[in-house]
Design an enzyme around this catalytic site. Structure first.
Site: not given
Ligand code: ASP
Length: 340
Positions: A84, A188, A206, A216, A219, A239-240, A242
């Site tokens: 990731s 991330t 990330t 694309r 965040d 993280t998560g 974005g």
């Molecule tokens: N935040 C990251 C993104 O959306 C992905 C992640 O942290 O899982 O690119």
């Protein structure tokens, strides 16, 4: 309707709940999460611990906090097993690895960022060069790549055999589906440092959501989205999903809540509550945050349970559970998914 999930699809998760699950008892008072010792380093996910340790090593041997953030995050970027971040990161729907990163330095309120950069394994280092060697804050795509090469970065194929196989498998199973559906892992690294002088620095890197549409941007490279540092107040990282962090400027919001006096964990919780209150998705946003303030207080929270973060001081390093605002499982490390 597309529903993002981490590990499994939690039914009823759309109903916003203010209950806090998985909040470790010993840390139920956010003020307890405080260290008087500086430097202090925190980062997202258990894999952040190796980055923290490298960063601490650099600081303890007299290096700057900018060096520490960069070299710490490089550890994760260089780890081919991590799918990731950096080399080995899962590619977009066309099988191309596009990386995002940003860096912020409290003193001088400096920032640099690269988005959708290809063939360069250490985007955080390029982001630092953007900050230090250009009048700009953000470079994107081909321009970012050409800038990196002009600064001496080596171009290489970032798609490892492991990631390629996962992409091919995704492609086989998703031919009729739209390319934005991700069925594999993504997480991330956001890393924040409070140094010996009380200055704050942060970085975020990330490969973005797996099998994303080409171009694309999430965040992570967005100042105020995936990362924000205010040297008077504190720093936050995300993280998560974005898209859900971006639409609410969450890292900036967390720092602003700390400015109003909230301790870090509470600031993360309030930012999630505010986003969930106005978002049609409610609590089902799948977003997770870490925060650290100028006083050395730190904390983390997520929309669901299972998000962990690494905290490192010169004396010890540990992995802590974040507060969670619902019982939706964050899944295993690197476990977020889309369900078409
Ligand atoms: N935040 C990251 C993104 O959306 C992905 C992640 O942290 O899982 O690119």
């Amino acid at each position: 309707m597309k529903l993002y999930r981490r590990g499994f699809l939690a039914k009823g998760a759309g109903i916003f709940s203010v209950a806090l699950y998985n909040r470790p008892k010993a840390f139920s008072n956010p003020n307890i999460r405080k260290t008087m010792s500086r430097p202090l380093i925190i980062s997202t996910w258990p894999f952040g611990e190796a980055a923290n340790k490298k960063a601490m090593e650099i600081i303890e041997s007299g290096g700057s906090s900018l060096d520490a953030v960069e070299k710490g995050v490089n550890v994760t970027e260089n780890d081919k097993e991590n799918t990731s971040v950096g080399i080995g990161g899962l590619p977009n729907s066309e099988g191309i690895v596009q990386l995002d990163a940003c860096i912020m330095h409290g003193p001088g309120h400096k920032a640099g960022s690269v988005m959708g950069i290809e063939k360069i394994r250490n985007p955080i280092s390029v982001a630092r060069k953007v900050m230090e060697h250009t009048p700009h804050v953000q470079l994107v795509g081909k321009g970012a790549q050409e800038f990196a090469v002009s600064q001496g970065f080596k171009e290489e194929d970032l798609l490892t055999e492991k990631s390629k196989l996962k992409w091919l498998e995704w492609k086989k199973n998703n031919q009729k589906k739209k390319p934005e559906g991700s069925i594999d892992n993504h997480d991330t690294i956001a890393l924040l440092i409070l140094d010996e002088n009380g200055d704050l620095t942060g970085g975020c890197s990330t490969s973005g959501l797996a099998f994303k549409l080409p171009g694309r941007v999430g965040d992570s490279p967005i100042i105020g989205g995936g990362l924000y540092v205010d040297n008077e107040i504190g720093a936050a990282g995300a993280t998560g999903v974005g898209e859900n962090v971006l639409r609410h400027c969450c890292s900036f919001m967390i720092v602003e809540f700390m400015r109003q006096g909230l301790p870090p964990e509470e600031a993360c919780i309030q930012a999630i509550k505010r986003a969930a209150k106005i978002d049609p998705k409610g609590i089902d946003l799948n977003i997770f945050f870490i925060a650290l303030d100028k006083k050395g207080r730190y904390g983390a929270a997520g929309t669901g349970k299972g998000f962990q973060y690494a905290v490192t001081t010169p004396k010890q390093s540990e992995i802590l559970n974040s507060a969670a605002l619902s019982d939706v499982d964050a899944g295993p490390v690197g476990g977020n998914e889309f369900d078409n």
